[in-house]
Enzyme design. Structure first.
Site, PDB file in Angstrom:
ATOM      1  N   HIS A  19      -8.388   1.074  -3.953  1.00 44.91           N
ATOM      2  CA  HIS A  19      -9.313   0.903  -2.818  1.00 44.91           C
ATOM      3  C   HIS A  19      -9.980   2.251  -2.546  1.00 44.91           C
ATOM      4  O   HIS A  19      -9.366   3.148  -1.970  1.00 44.91           O
ATOM      5  CB  HIS A  19      -8.482   0.415  -1.622  1.00 44.91           C
ATOM      6  CG  HIS A  19      -9.261   0.236  -0.356  1.00 44.91           C
ATOM      7  ND1 HIS A  19      -8.651   0.027   0.866  1.00 44.91           N
ATOM      8  CD2 HIS A  19     -10.604   0.225  -0.106  1.00 44.91           C
ATOM      9  CE1 HIS A  19      -9.570  -0.101   1.801  1.00 44.91           C
ATOM     10  NE2 HIS A  19     -10.757   0.027   1.250  1.00 44.91           N
ATOM     11  N   MET A  45     -11.527  -5.624   5.664  1.00 44.94           N
ATOM     12  CA  MET A  45     -10.728  -4.656   6.427  1.00 44.94           C
ATOM     13  C   MET A  45     -10.420  -5.257   7.797  1.00 44.94           C
ATOM     14  O   MET A  45     -11.333  -5.650   8.528  1.00 44.94           O
ATOM     15  CB  MET A  45     -11.490  -3.342   6.618  1.00 44.94           C
ATOM     16  CG  MET A  45     -11.634  -2.481   5.378  1.00 44.94           C
ATOM     17  SD  MET A  45     -10.114  -2.022   4.533  1.00 44.94           S
ATOM     18  CE  MET A  45      -9.107  -1.315   5.831  1.00 44.94           C
ATOM     19  N   SER A  56       2.744  -0.213   6.128  1.00 43.88           N
ATOM     20  CA  SER A  56       3.877   0.114   7.008  1.00 43.88           C
ATOM     21  C   SER A  56       4.885  -1.035   7.109  1.00 43.88           C
ATOM     22  O   SER A  56       6.097  -0.793   7.167  1.00 43.88           O
ATOM     23  CB  SER A  56       3.368   0.527   8.388  1.00 43.88           C
ATOM     24  OG  SER A  56       2.464  -0.416   8.888  1.00 43.88           O
ATOM     25  N   MET A  75      -8.891   8.260  -0.299  1.00 47.47           N
ATOM     26  CA  MET A  75      -9.714   8.692   0.844  1.00 47.47           C
ATOM     27  C   MET A  75     -10.190  10.125   0.621  1.00 47.47           C
ATOM     28  O   MET A  75      -9.432  10.960   0.129  1.00 47.47           O
ATOM     29  CB  MET A  75      -8.886   8.622   2.131  1.00 47.47           C
ATOM     30  CG  MET A  75      -8.264   7.262   2.375  1.00 47.47           C
ATOM     31  SD  MET A  75      -7.418   7.214   3.958  1.00 47.47           S
ATOM     32  CE  MET A  75      -6.655   5.601   3.902  1.00 47.47           C
ATOM     33  N   SER A  88       0.841  -1.190   0.000  1.00 49.71           N
ATOM     34  CA  SER A  88       0.000   0.000   0.000  1.00 49.71           C
ATOM     35  C   SER A  88       0.876   1.240   0.000  1.00 49.71           C
ATOM     36  O   SER A  88       1.677   1.439   0.925  1.00 49.71           O
ATOM     37  CB  SER A  88      -0.894   0.015   1.232  1.00 49.71           C
ATOM     38  OG  SER A  88      -1.393   1.326   1.423  1.00 49.71           O
ATOM     39  N   ASP A 146      -4.705   3.605  -1.950  1.00 53.97           N
ATOM     40  CA  ASP A 146      -5.787   3.979  -1.034  1.00 53.97           C
ATOM     41  C   ASP A 146      -6.291   5.378  -1.341  1.00 53.97           C
ATOM     42  O   ASP A 146      -5.557   6.358  -1.209  1.00 53.97           O
ATOM     43  CB  ASP A 146      -5.276   3.928   0.410  1.00 53.97           C
ATOM     44  CG  ASP A 146      -5.071   2.500   0.884  1.00 53.97           C
ATOM     45  OD1 ASP A 146      -6.038   1.718   0.820  1.00 53.97           O
ATOM     46  OD2 ASP A 146      -3.947   2.175   1.288  1.00 53.97           O
ATOM     47  N   HIS A 160      -1.331  -1.469  -4.239  1.00 48.51           N
ATOM     48  CA  HIS A 160      -2.571  -1.093  -3.548  1.00 48.51           C
ATOM     49  C   HIS A 160      -2.584   0.427  -3.355  1.00 48.51           C
ATOM     50  O   HIS A 160      -1.678   0.990  -2.743  1.00 48.51           O
ATOM     51  CB  HIS A 160      -2.643  -1.810  -2.202  1.00 48.51           C
ATOM     52  CG  HIS A 160      -3.928  -1.621  -1.474  1.00 48.51           C
ATOM     53  ND1 HIS A 160      -5.063  -2.371  -1.749  1.00 48.51           N
ATOM     54  CD2 HIS A 160      -4.279  -0.768  -0.478  1.00 48.51           C
ATOM     55  CE1 HIS A 160      -6.047  -1.987  -0.944  1.00 48.51           C
ATOM     56  NE2 HIS A 160      -5.602  -1.009  -0.169  1.00 48.51           N
ATOM     57  N   ASP A 165      -6.648  -6.278   4.565  1.00 51.45           N
ATOM     58  CA  ASP A 165      -6.016  -4.957   4.547  1.00 51.45           C
ATOM     59  C   ASP A 165      -6.045  -4.357   5.947  1.00 51.45           C
ATOM     60  O   ASP A 165      -7.116  -4.096   6.492  1.00 51.45           O
ATOM     61  CB  ASP A 165      -6.805  -4.074   3.557  1.00 51.45           C
ATOM     62  CG  ASP A 165      -6.187  -2.708   3.357  1.00 51.45           C
ATOM     63  OD1 ASP A 165      -5.091  -2.444   3.887  1.00 51.45           O
ATOM     64  OD2 ASP A 165      -6.828  -1.890   2.658  1.00 51.45           O
ATOM     65  N   GLY A 166      -4.839  -4.137   6.499  1.00 50.71           N
ATOM     66  CA  GLY A 166      -4.725  -3.440   7.773  1.00 50.71           C
ATOM     67  C   GLY A 166      -4.000  -4.260   8.820  1.00 50.71           C
ATOM     68  O   GLY A 166      -4.430  -5.361   9.171  1.00 50.71           O
ATOM     69  N   GLY A 167      -2.857  -3.729   9.267  1.00 51.50           N
ATOM     70  CA  GLY A 167      -2.121  -4.390  10.345  1.00 51.50           C
ATOM     71  C   GLY A 167      -1.469  -5.697   9.948  1.00 51.50           C
ATOM     72  O   GLY A 167      -1.241  -6.561  10.796  1.00 51.50           O
ATOM     73  N   MET A 213     -12.151   4.639  -0.610  1.00 51.94           N
ATOM     74  CA  MET A 213     -12.785   4.907   0.688  1.00 51.94           C
ATOM     75  C   MET A 213     -13.406   6.292   0.576  1.00 51.94           C
ATOM     76  O   MET A 213     -12.919   7.270   1.151  1.00 51.94           O
ATOM     77  CB  MET A 213     -11.731   4.826   1.807  1.00 51.94           C
ATOM     78  CG  MET A 213     -11.319   3.401   2.124  1.00 51.94           C
ATOM     79  SD  MET A 213      -9.727   3.304   2.970  1.00 51.94           S
ATOM     80  CE  MET A 213      -8.636   3.376   1.569  1.00 51.94           C
TER      81      MET A 213
HETATM   82  C1  DX5 Z   1      -6.205   1.720   5.670  1.00 52.95           C
HETATM   83  C2  DX5 Z   1      -5.785   1.371   4.269  1.00 52.95           C
HETATM   84  C3  DX5 Z   1      -4.673   0.414   4.216  1.00 52.95           C
HETATM   85  C4  DX5 Z   1      -3.389   0.856   4.862  1.00 52.95           C
HETATM   86  C5  DX5 Z   1      -2.765  -0.353   5.475  1.00 52.95           C
HETATM   87  O1  DX5 Z   1      -7.374   2.445   5.632  1.00 52.95           O
HETATM   88  O2  DX5 Z   1      -6.861   0.848   3.533  1.00 52.95           O
HETATM   89  O3  DX5 Z   1      -4.433  -0.029   2.875  1.00 52.95           O
HETATM   90  O4  DX5 Z   1      -2.476   1.440   3.976  1.00 52.95           O
HETATM   91  O5  DX5 Z   1      -1.648   0.043   6.207  1.00 52.95           O
HETATM   92  P1  DX5 Z   1      -0.900  -0.928   7.215  1.00 52.95           P
HETATM   93  O6  DX5 Z   1      -0.430  -2.110   6.423  1.00 52.95           O
HETATM   94  O7  DX5 Z   1       0.218  -0.079   7.727  1.00 52.95           O
HETATM   95  O8  DX5 Z   1      -1.911  -1.296   8.261  1.00 52.95           O
HETATM   96 ZN    ZN Z   2      -6.460  -0.132   1.557  1.00 47.92          ZN
END
Ligand code: DX5
Ligand code: ZN
Length: 218
Positions: free
Chosen positions: A65, A136, A197, A36, A7, A34, A32, A174-176, A67
């Site tokens: 993605h 998510m 990250s 927003m 991402s 994002d 990926h 996606d996430g963490g 959002m």
């Molecule tokens: C969060 C995004 C993710 C984000 C994930 O809203 O959709 O794609 O970049 O970041 P990490 O991998 O650091 O959780």
């Molecule tokens: Zn995402």
């Protein structure tokens, strides 16, 4: 083998092309991206002009993605900009079925995303129409958050629905995502791992990507 989608939310935006090239050279399967809008989620990121600039300089499939509120207003712009997979949140529109058909008609692979609190039953009548479901595993809006453990059951249940209905729908998470949580989500049924990250904050993104792809079973 599981696929990895870095991402760019965690990339250095002042050096975006180099940051994309870095993960492309490091073995990423997808990019990926994002998007927003400051309404659907509290953060604001990038839009179609940035994606179309990157499109000219990367051969990775773009996994976009969205959002954003009222995504139907913008799907065509994102597909024209170069999205290959276009993901919309089921919570962001009242006409998800029509939106999926529009994404297909405009030439992208349709995917739907579910926030952590959204039940799988929202997919019951659209599952056979989508290429991918994005689960998510954090509340969307920011990179670097902690994985929500309760989402493992959700991934397992989704996988069993897909198998029992004999569908070919992919599961993206996606996430963490890091090495520990990756192993858990793969066992639960994930096909594509998004990681921001964990990849961009590492001094060796290629090593992280290859480890995520080749995790031994627990
Ligand atoms: C969060 C995004 C993710 C984000 C994930 O809203 O959709 O794609 O970049 O970041 P990490 O991998 O650091 O959780
Ligand atoms: Zn995402």
């Amino acid at each position: 083998m599981v696929k990895v989608a870095p991402s760019i939310l965690s990339a250095d935006f002042s050096n975006l092309y180099e940051e994309v090239k870095k993960v492309e050279d490091a073995g990423a399967d997808l990019l990926h991206i994002d998007v927003m809008d400051g309404h659907f989620v509290p953060n604001i990121t990038i839009g179609p002009p940035v994606i179309s600039s990157l499109r000219k300089r990367s051969s990775l499939p773009f996994d976009v993605h969205l959002m954003i509120k009222d995504p139907e207003r913008y799907v065509e712009d994102f597909i024209k900009a170069g999205a290959n997979i276009l993901t919309v949140h089921v919570e962001s529109t009242v006409h998800i079925n029509r939106l999926i058909q529009t994404i297909k008609e405009k030439g992208a692979l349709p995917a739907v995303a579910l926030n952590p609190g959204t039940p799988l039953s929202t997919l019951d009548y659209i599952l056979e129409d989508v290429y991918m479901v994005l689960i998510m595993t954090v509340n969307p809006g920011f990179g670097g958050q902690s994985f929500i453990n309760g989402m493992l059951d959700k991934i397992r249940e989704l996988k069993s629905k897909i198998v029992s209905r004999n569908l070919n729908v992919l599961i993206e998470v996606d996430g963490g995502i890091n090495e520990k949580t990756a192993r858990q989500v793969i066992e639960a049924g994930a096909d594509i791992l998004v990681a921001g990250s964990a990849i961009y904050n590492s001094p060796d993104p290629a090593l992280v990507i290859s480890r995520l792809k080749n995790l031994p079973p627990t």
